[in-house]
Design an enzyme around this catalytic site. Sequence first.
Site, short mmCIF file in Angstrom:
data_model
loop_
_atom_site.label_atom_id
_atom_site.label_comp_id
_atom_site.label_asym_id
_atom_site.label_seq_id
_atom_site.Cartn_x
_atom_site.Cartn_y
_atom_site.Cartn_z
CG HIS A 156 -11.76 68.56 -69.99
ND1 HIS A 156 -10.91 68.21 -71.02
CD2 HIS A 156 -12.99 68.09 -70.36
CE1 HIS A 156 -11.59 67.58 -71.97
NE2 HIS A 156 -12.84 67.49 -71.59
CB SER A 277 5.55 73.49 -42.35
OG SER A 277 6.55 74.48 -42.48
CE LYS A 283 1.46 74.16 -46.01
NZ LYS A 283 2.68 74.26 -46.81
CD GLU A 290 2.80 66.44 -50.80
OE1 GLU A 290 3.40 67.28 -51.47
OE2 GLU A 290 2.70 66.52 -49.56
#
Length: 462
Positions: A156, A277, A283, A290
């Site tokens: 979980h 970024s 970043k 992804e």
Amino acid sequence: MSKAWSGRFSQPTDKLVEAFTESISFDARLAEVDIRGSKAHAQMLSETGLISADESKSIAAALDSIGEMIRKGEMKFSSELEDIHLHIESELIRRLGDVGRKLHTGRSRNDQVSTDLKLYTRDAIDHIDQLLEAVQKAFVGRGDADLDIIVPGYTHLQRAQPVAAPHYWLAYVEKFQRDRERLADCRKRVNLSPLGAAALAGSSLPINRHRTAELLGFSAPAANSLDVSSDRDYLVEFTSTLALVAAHLSTWAEEWILWNTTEFGFLRLPDAFTTGSSIMPQKKNPDVLELIRGKSSRVIGAAQTLLVLIKGLPMAYNRDLQDDKRAMFDAYDTIVACLEVAPQIIAGAELRRDVIASRIDDGFLDATALMEYLIKRGVPMRTGHEVVGKLVAECEQRKCRLKDLTLAEIRSLVPATAAPLIDESVSSVLGSANAAAALVSYGSGSRERVKEQLAEWKKRLA
Ligand code: ARG
């Protein structure tokens, strides 16, 4: 240009129809397998006396040279000629005249397409199997270096029990192994030859389907011409297996995206496999992971597309089946692209030992080990569960860990019946490192058990 099938038509095909029905824009990549199939077919035709040995030889030589022409990008493709099969045949006829006109004897585009696609899928399976093995090797390859790092296991997404880090790596190795086994199983059904099923009914000519099957490395000819000329089950199986590969890759990507966050801080991804970024200078984003997670949707979609495509088609061939290739090629290309980048990320990522260690004793990862300690001393499991639950609640109140409680405190907090069963040895299971080391069952996450599995996998993948 006159069409291979224009005999019974009195009007030329509408240009819109040609553009609508063509598949050359996406099936040109079947050229190599189409030529392989045609050469085997020509050889069989000559062996059975349907064409002469000389004719078969000139067909084979011309097909090789046409293959070369296509590889070099020198063939001009046009939608008038529909697909790769008719492009190759019409070039053959342009070169050889009547001899070229004999190649399609005892064969239809329907069994030709299916044969090509099966040869292509067979190669694709072998290719993906190699790429999956490379991913497995990348996980196994970092096992020794990470063996002493204890990480939280979750259920979980809540801290559950501690395990040696390579327990995670081998979990992925197992998942990809099942995918490899599924591919190997699918390959058995791919590997039956459609060639000679012709349009749907077979042929009245004395063709030898066993021979073409043998020449093309199929295990046997498929036994029912009606079935095999309409069969695309193998593409559903293939893409469904790829969908599982994609799901496994996506699970891994998601996990590492999480582990790479400041909040988790477990992982540092290699610079070469991350991006920045355009506005935020600090970043370093896990875009590759992804995209692996995102692209899984395309592969899962392809399996779905194929299932819907075949559902409700009356036998045998229907033109609907032409679009099978779009879904199959896209699933294949997408998985290949993901599997090609994965090993370098797996091998190049760094576990941040210090960050992991600084928080490994948060979250009561040792609670289950303490309960099992009590069970070993004769406390019934449900009682032990209750007792440790109470100790955890007490620790939460005091803002401390189980290992911060003294023996006297533990004894005073448990029921009178359990108290005398607990002695100083309780400290040997408290703390995440001890709790992980206490795991003994086969397949569990302790360093010792994981080390055994690692040795197994090194052998299996050698
Ligand atoms: N290009 C077509 C395909 O990929 C071949 C069509 C062959 N058959 C036919 N009866 N039109 O499926």
